[in-house]
Design a protein around this motif. Structure first.
Motif, PDB file in Angstrom:
ATOM      1  N   UNK A  83       0.837  -1.212   0.000  1.00  0.00           N
ATOM      2  CA  UNK A  83       0.000   0.000   0.000  1.00  0.00           C
ATOM      3  C   UNK A  83       0.865   1.252   0.000  1.00  0.00           C
ATOM      4  N   UNK A  84       1.910   1.242   0.822  1.00  0.00           N
ATOM      5  CA  UNK A  84       2.817   2.404   0.863  1.00  0.00           C
ATOM      6  C   UNK A  84       3.495   2.619  -0.482  1.00  0.00           C
ATOM      7  N   UNK A  85       3.836   1.531  -1.151  1.00  0.00           N
ATOM      8  CA  UNK A  85       4.566   1.614  -2.413  1.00  0.00           C
ATOM      9  C   UNK A  85       3.660   2.019  -3.576  1.00  0.00           C
ATOM     10  N   UNK A  86       2.475   1.416  -3.667  1.00  0.00           N
ATOM     11  CA  UNK A  86       1.617   1.621  -4.828  1.00  0.00           C
ATOM     12  C   UNK A  86       0.649   2.801  -4.681  1.00  0.00           C
ATOM     13  N   UNK A  87       0.386   3.218  -3.452  1.00  0.00           N
ATOM     14  CA  UNK A  87      -0.594   4.293  -3.230  1.00  0.00           C
ATOM     15  C   UNK A  87       0.045   5.431  -2.420  1.00  0.00           C
ATOM     16  N   UNK A  88       1.288   5.710  -2.733  1.00  0.00           N
ATOM     17  CA  UNK A  88       2.028   6.703  -1.965  1.00  0.00           C
ATOM     18  C   UNK A  88       1.362   8.079  -1.996  1.00  0.00           C
ATOM     19  N   UNK A  89       0.797   8.461  -3.143  1.00  0.00           N
ATOM     20  CA  UNK A  89       0.201   9.791  -3.278  1.00  0.00           C
ATOM     21  C   UNK A  89      -1.171   9.910  -2.625  1.00  0.00           C
ATOM     22  N   UNK A  90      -1.763   8.782  -2.238  1.00  0.00           N
ATOM     23  CA  UNK A  90      -3.125   8.803  -1.707  1.00  0.00           C
ATOM     24  C   UNK A  90      -3.211   8.508  -0.221  1.00  0.00           C
ATOM     25  N   UNK A  91      -2.100   8.084   0.387  1.00  0.00           N
ATOM     26  CA  UNK A  91      -2.118   7.773   1.818  1.00  0.00           C
ATOM     27  C   UNK A  91      -1.023   8.580   2.510  1.00  0.00           C
ATOM     28  N   UNK A  92      -1.294   8.943   3.745  1.00  0.00           N
ATOM     29  CA  UNK A  92      -0.305   9.691   4.522  1.00  0.00           C
ATOM     30  C   UNK A  92       0.370   8.834   5.581  1.00  0.00           C
ATOM     31  N   UNK A  93      -0.280   7.734   5.961  1.00  0.00           N
ATOM     32  CA  UNK A  93       0.330   6.885   6.985  1.00  0.00           C
ATOM     33  C   UNK A  93      -0.256   5.479   6.891  1.00  0.00           C
ATOM     34  N   UNK A  94       0.586   4.475   7.094  1.00  0.00           N
ATOM     35  CA  UNK A  94       0.162   3.079   7.111  1.00  0.00           C
ATOM     36  C   UNK A  94       0.817   2.412   8.320  1.00  0.00           C
ATOM     37  N   UNK A  95       0.006   1.774   9.141  1.00  0.00           N
ATOM     38  CA  UNK A  95       0.569   1.068  10.300  1.00  0.00           C
ATOM     39  C   UNK A  95      -0.123  -0.279  10.481  1.00  0.00           C
ATOM     40  N   UNK A  96       0.619  -1.235  10.970  1.00  0.00           N
ATOM     41  CA  UNK A  96       0.124  -2.594  11.180  1.00  0.00           C
ATOM     42  C   UNK A  96      -0.135  -2.789  12.667  1.00  0.00           C
ATOM     43  N   UNK A  97      -1.324  -3.266  12.999  1.00  0.00           N
ATOM     44  CA  UNK A  97      -1.669  -3.628  14.377  1.00  0.00           C
ATOM     45  C   UNK A  97      -1.806  -5.150  14.405  1.00  0.00           C
ATOM     46  N   UNK A  98      -0.853  -5.807  15.018  1.00  0.00           N
ATOM     47  CA  UNK A  98      -0.870  -7.265  15.041  1.00  0.00           C
ATOM     48  C   UNK A  98      -1.980  -7.762  15.964  1.00  0.00           C
ATOM     49  N   UNK A  99      -2.344  -9.017  15.776  1.00  0.00           N
ATOM     50  CA  UNK A  99      -3.408  -9.611  16.590  1.00  0.00           C
ATOM     51  C   UNK A  99      -3.022  -9.640  18.068  1.00  0.00           C
ATOM     52  N   UNK A 100      -1.731  -9.805  18.352  1.00  0.00           N
ATOM     53  CA  UNK A 100      -1.271  -9.783  19.736  1.00  0.00           C
ATOM     54  C   UNK A 100      -1.418  -8.392  20.353  1.00  0.00           C
ATOM     55  N   UNK A 101      -1.088  -7.358  19.592  1.00  0.00           N
ATOM     56  CA  UNK A 101      -1.221  -5.987  20.088  1.00  0.00           C
ATOM     57  C   UNK A 101      -2.695  -5.638  20.314  1.00  0.00           C
ATOM     58  N   UNK A 102      -3.551  -6.073  19.395  1.00  0.00           N
ATOM     59  CA  UNK A 102      -4.980  -5.803  19.547  1.00  0.00           C
ATOM     60  C   UNK A 102      -5.546  -6.497  20.780  1.00  0.00           C
TER      61      UNK A 102
END
Length: 301
Positions: A83-102
């Motif tokens: 997502x960061x690579x292909x939609x760089x102009x359309x997103x400002x931030x991408x973060x992963x929330x793992x199942x353990x963190x949730x």
């Protein structure tokens, strides 16, 4: 150069004498126009003052991509990189929330701690939270969500479409309301100046006729009326700016508690000097145009 300015100095002098002969009528015209101008000026000042506040708030819409339960966390991280690579102009931030963190975050909430304690495992999926940016989010957000739902390993995509639609609806409403208000005020200013100049021209019709008989040109006769319309509107614009500045005191006092409830500092202030100068110039030209229209239709030179 002095000879070319002579007619304008004479016309300005005539205009000021006519205003002095009818001070109360002139003051009433100025106040009516100033009050009409103060309303859109206050609305514009409020919208301009809201822009920095909007940037302080966390108002960027988000899309949340949930992977299928049991899918490796490495796949979620790979999706985030894509997502960061292909939609760089359309997103400002991408973060992963793992199942353990949730799961850990839910366990910190007493309301869920007892329920989660009896579960044999972790039922939560990994999540990728994507913050969007740019314009026309109401149209682009569903398109992005539909595209990402088709990726392998994706279970669902949660779209904050209601937020996007409300925000863009409010922006459209504000712009449309301000445009309609400006149009109504412009018509009101035209009508006020038109009627004022018409009454002036009718009351001085004999004087105008005598001037034409001795060789006065149309421009010479019309010029004082143009100055009357322009000067009336210029003064009214200045009064409107002063009245708006005075009104901001109690308005800011009333807004202080509301702004604190959102954790921001918000106060209404006048637009920059360049904006105000343009405002005065536009209103002055509007007054001159209305005066010319009125005197042309009234006297039929």
């Amino acid at each position: 150069m002095s000879l070319s300015l002579q007619p304008h100095r004479y016309a300005l002098g005539v205009t000021l004498r006519r205003i002095a002969l009818q001070p109360f009528s002139s003051l009433a015209n100025v106040m009516v126009i100033a009050l009409a101008l103060a309303i859109p000026l206050l609305v514009s000042a409020t919208l301009l003052s809201l822009q920095p506040v909007a940037r302080q708030l966390s108002t960027d819409p988000e899309l949340t991509v949930f992977t299928r339960v049991g899918t490796s966390t490495d796949i979620a991280r790979s999706m985030a990189q894509r997502i960061e690579r292909e939609y760089r102009s359309e997103v400002s931030n991408v973060r992963v929330i793992t199942r353990e963190e949730a799961l850990a975050a839910l366990k910190r909430n007493p309301s869920y701690a007892d329920v989660l304690a009896v579960l044999p495992g972790n039922p939560l999926p990994d999540a990728i939270v994507v913050t969007l940016r740019g314009a026309d989010l109401a149209r682009r957000s569903p398109e992005l969500a539909d595209t990402w739902r088709k990726w392998e390993g994706v279970d669902m995509v949660q779209l904050d479409s209601a937020w996007v639609q409300r925000m863009e609806a409010l922006l459209r409403f504000g712009n449309t309301a301000l445009g309609l208000l400006a149009a109504v005020v412009a018509v009101s200013v035209l009508a006020a100046v038109f009627n004022t100049v018409r009454m002036q021209a009718l009351s001085q019709r004999e004087e105008i006729t005598a001037a034409r008989l001795v060789g006065a040109t149309e421009s010479f006769v019309r010029r004082p009326f143009l100055y009357l319309g322009a000067l009336t509107c210029a003064v009214a614009a200045g009064v409107a700016i002063a009245a708006s500045a005075l009104a901001m005191g109690p308005l800011n006092g009333a807004l202080a508690d509301l702004a604190k409830s959102y954790g921001v500092e918000f106060f209404i202030q006048l637009p920059p000097p360049s904006w105000l100068l343009g405002f005065v110039m536009v209103v002055t030209l509007l007054g001159a145009f209305s005066a010319r229209w009125s005197v042309t239709r009234t006297t039929r030179f």
